[in-house]
Design a protein around this motif. Structure first.
Motif, PDB file in Angstrom:
ATOM      1  N   ASP A  96      40.334 113.888  52.729  1.00 16.17           N
ATOM      2  CA  ASP A  96      40.459 115.319  52.952  1.00 16.17           C
ATOM      3  C   ASP A  96      40.368 115.531  54.456  1.00 16.17           C
ATOM      4  O   ASP A  96      39.336 115.275  55.059  1.00 16.17           O
ATOM      5  N   THR A  97      41.477 115.944  55.085  1.00 14.97           N
ATOM      6  CA  THR A  97      41.482 116.214  56.520  1.00 14.97           C
ATOM      7  C   THR A  97      41.509 117.727  56.729  1.00 14.97           C
ATOM      8  O   THR A  97      41.712 118.479  55.775  1.00 14.97           O
ATOM      9  N   PRO A  98      41.334 118.191  57.953  1.00 10.94           N
ATOM     10  CA  PRO A  98      41.376 119.640  58.168  1.00 10.94           C
ATOM     11  C   PRO A  98      42.697 120.297  57.751  1.00 10.94           C
ATOM     12  O   PRO A  98      42.719 121.457  57.388  1.00 10.94           O
ATOM     13  N   MET A  99      43.797 119.551  57.772  1.00 14.85           N
ATOM     14  CA  MET A  99      45.097 120.149  57.479  1.00 14.85           C
ATOM     15  C   MET A  99      45.699 119.726  56.144  1.00 14.85           C
ATOM     16  O   MET A  99      46.648 120.349  55.677  1.00 14.85           O
ATOM     17  N   CYS A 100      45.170 118.635  55.533  1.00 13.80           N
ATOM     18  CA  CYS A 100      45.815 118.123  54.333  1.00 13.80           C
ATOM     19  C   CYS A 100      44.902 117.206  53.538  1.00 13.80           C
ATOM     20  O   CYS A 100      43.822 116.840  53.989  1.00 13.80           O
ATOM     21  N   PHE A 101      45.402 116.829  52.362  1.00 14.23           N
ATOM     22  CA  PHE A 101      44.818 115.762  51.556  1.00 14.23           C
ATOM     23  C   PHE A 101      45.837 114.635  51.580  1.00 14.23           C
ATOM     24  O   PHE A 101      47.044 114.885  51.529  1.00 14.23           O
ATOM     25  N   MET A 102      45.371 113.388  51.666  1.00 18.80           N
ATOM     26  CA  MET A 102      46.322 112.292  51.671  1.00 18.80           C
ATOM     27  C   MET A 102      45.704 111.005  51.154  1.00 18.80           C
ATOM     28  O   MET A 102      44.490 110.815  51.222  1.00 18.80           O
ATOM     29  N   ALA A 103      46.553 110.160  50.622  1.00 18.18           N
ATOM     30  CA  ALA A 103      46.162 108.844  50.138  1.00 18.18           C
ATOM     31  C   ALA A 103      47.337 107.901  50.360  1.00 18.18           C
ATOM     32  O   ALA A 103      48.483 108.259  50.059  1.00 18.18           O
ATOM     33  N   THR A 104      47.055 106.728  50.898  1.00 16.60           N
ATOM     34  CA  THR A 104      48.105 105.769  51.187  1.00 16.60           C
ATOM     35  C   THR A 104      47.953 104.544  50.299  1.00 16.60           C
ATOM     36  O   THR A 104      46.847 104.033  50.126  1.00 16.60           O
ATOM     37  N   VAL A 105      49.068 104.103  49.766  1.00 19.46           N
ATOM     38  CA  VAL A 105      49.128 102.928  48.905  1.00 19.46           C
ATOM     39  C   VAL A 105      50.241 102.017  49.417  1.00 19.46           C
ATOM     40  O   VAL A 105      50.934 102.364  50.372  1.00 19.46           O
ATOM     41  N   ARG A 106      50.397 100.878  48.778  1.00 11.68           N
ATOM     42  CA  ARG A 106      51.510  99.985  49.112  1.00 11.68           C
ATOM     43  C   ARG A 106      52.441  99.879  47.908  1.00 11.68           C
ATOM     44  O   ARG A 106      51.991  99.876  46.770  1.00 11.68           O
ATOM     45  N   ASP A 107      53.722  99.785  48.201  1.00 13.35           N
ATOM     46  CA  ASP A 107      54.672  99.539  47.128  1.00 13.35           C
ATOM     47  C   ASP A 107      54.624  98.051  46.779  1.00 13.35           C
ATOM     48  O   ASP A 107      53.902  97.288  47.422  1.00 13.35           O
ATOM     49  N   PRO A 108      55.367  97.603  45.791  1.00 17.19           N
ATOM     50  CA  PRO A 108      55.293  96.187  45.398  1.00 17.19           C
ATOM     51  C   PRO A 108      55.663  95.197  46.503  1.00 17.19           C
ATOM     52  O   PRO A 108      55.256  94.040  46.462  1.00 17.19           O
ATOM     53  N   ASP A 109      56.420  95.650  47.502  1.00 15.09           N
ATOM     54  CA  ASP A 109      56.784  94.772  48.608  1.00 15.09           C
ATOM     55  C   ASP A 109      55.828  94.871  49.788  1.00 15.09           C
ATOM     56  O   ASP A 109      56.050  94.254  50.825  1.00 15.09           O
ATOM     57  N   GLY A 110      54.768  95.677  49.651  1.00 11.58           N
ATOM     58  CA  GLY A 110      53.792  95.794  50.723  1.00 11.58           C
ATOM     59  C   GLY A 110      54.039  96.944  51.673  1.00 11.58           C
ATOM     60  O   GLY A 110      53.280  97.156  52.619  1.00 11.58           O
ATOM     61  N   ASN A 111      55.097  97.729  51.458  1.00 13.79           N
ATOM     62  CA  ASN A 111      55.364  98.882  52.313  1.00 13.79           C
ATOM     63  C   ASN A 111      54.356  99.988  52.031  1.00 13.79           C
ATOM     64  O   ASN A 111      54.026 100.240  50.884  1.00 13.79           O
ATOM     65  N   ARG A 112      53.909 100.655  53.071  1.00 12.97           N
ATOM     66  CA  ARG A 112      52.966 101.760  52.901  1.00 12.97           C
ATOM     67  C   ARG A 112      53.712 103.033  52.512  1.00 12.97           C
ATOM     68  O   ARG A 112      54.789 103.319  53.011  1.00 12.97           O
ATOM     69  N   LEU A 113      53.083 103.785  51.615  1.00 15.68           N
ATOM     70  CA  LEU A 113      53.620 105.061  51.178  1.00 15.68           C
ATOM     71  C   LEU A 113      52.439 105.997  50.990  1.00 15.68           C
ATOM     72  O   LEU A 113      51.429 105.620  50.397  1.00 15.68           O
ATOM     73  N   THR A 114      52.561 107.210  51.520  1.00 15.26           N
ATOM     74  CA  THR A 114      51.469 108.170  51.440  1.00 15.26           C
ATOM     75  C   THR A 114      51.847 109.318  50.528  1.00 15.26           C
ATOM     76  O   THR A 114      52.958 109.843  50.614  1.00 15.26           O
ATOM     77  N   LEU A 115      50.908 109.707  49.672  1.00 16.77           N
ATOM     78  CA  LEU A 115      51.039 110.932  48.904  1.00 16.77           C
ATOM     79  C   LEU A 115      50.227 111.971  49.652  1.00 16.77           C
ATOM     80  O   LEU A 115      49.092 111.715  50.053  1.00 16.77           O
ATOM     81  N   HIS A 116      50.800 113.145  49.848  1.00  9.05           N
ATOM     82  CA  HIS A 116      50.287 114.126  50.804  1.00  9.05           C
ATOM     83  C   HIS A 116      50.336 115.516  50.193  1.00  9.05           C
ATOM     84  O   HIS A 116      51.260 115.829  49.441  1.00  9.05           O
ATOM     85  N   HIS A 117      49.352 116.345  50.525  1.00  8.80           N
ATOM     86  CA  HIS A 117      49.371 117.740  50.087  1.00  8.80           C
ATOM     87  C   HIS A 117      48.800 118.603  51.214  1.00  8.80           C
ATOM     88  O   HIS A 117      47.637 118.461  51.594  1.00  8.80           O
ATOM     89  N   ARG A 118      49.665 119.462  51.771  1.00 10.34           N
ATOM     90  CA  ARG A 118      49.235 120.368  52.845  1.00 10.34           C
ATOM     91  C   ARG A 118      48.270 121.426  52.313  1.00 10.34           C
ATOM     92  O   ARG A 118      48.462 121.923  51.206  1.00 10.34           O
ATOM     93  N   LYS A 119      47.296 121.762  53.121  1.00  9.44           N
ATOM     94  CA  LYS A 119      46.411 122.878  52.778  1.00  9.44           C
ATOM     95  C   LYS A 119      47.108 124.168  53.185  1.00  9.44           C
ATOM     96  O   LYS A 119      47.885 124.187  54.138  1.00  9.44           O
ATOM     97  N   SER A 120      46.836 125.238  52.504  1.00  5.59           N
ATOM     98  CA  SER A 120      47.458 126.512  52.870  1.00  5.59           C
ATOM     99  C   SER A 120      46.916 126.979  54.201  1.00  5.59           C
ATOM    100  O   SER A 120      45.790 126.691  54.564  1.00  5.59           O
ATOM    101  N   GLY A 121      47.725 127.730  54.918  1.00  2.00           N
ATOM    102  CA  GLY A 121      47.303 128.239  56.218  1.00  2.00           C
ATOM    103  C   GLY A 121      47.714 127.300  57.259  1.00  2.00           C
ATOM    104  O   GLY A 121      47.651 127.283  58.370  1.00  2.00           O
TER     105      GLY A 121
END
Length: 121
Positions: A96-121
């Motif tokens: 939980d950051t001041p501007m968003c929520f985020m979590a980073t994972v790796r795909d099966p090949d090791g590439n990073r991918l982030t799921l992100h949700h902006r906070k309102s405002g």
């Protein structure tokens, strides 16, 4: 089930924020989307409906493997629950950051991918 709205941002890791800013702002002419603190480690530049970001972190070194994309999700908690249900290991977060929520994972090949949700405002 995870639903998506858009790609939230594409981020490039950098080793020196000041040097990177000279390139992205001084050469490319991008403007930060918020005031930048002197000790900032992550800076975003809005481009149309998307966002390009640069970031500096010891656990995220630049490489020739390319950037990381973040996918804007409508329900962050549901997205995290889905990842946990599938036993996907988190590389970063969930956080939980001041501007968003985020979590980073790796795909099966090791590439990073982030799921992100902006906070309102």
């Amino acid at each position: 089930m995870i639903t998506y709205q858009e790609i939230a941002f594409t981020a490039y890791p950098v080793t020196d924020i000041a040097r990177a800013r000279k390139f992205y702002e001084g050469i490319l002419g991008l403007k930060p989307n918020a005031p930048v603190k002197p000790d900032a480690k992550f800076i975003e530049y809005n481009i149309g409906s998307g966002c390009l970001a640069i970031g500096s972190s010891p656990n995220w070194p630049p490489s020739n493997d390319g950037p990381s994309s973040a996918l804007e999700v409508t329900d962050f908690d549901a997205a995290v629950a889905t990842l946990r249900q599938h036993k996907v290991e988190f590389v970063i977060g969930p956080m939980d950051t001041p501007m968003c929520f985020m979590a980073t994972v790796r795909d099966p090949d090791g590439n990073r991918l982030t799921l992100h949700h902006r906070k309102s405002g």
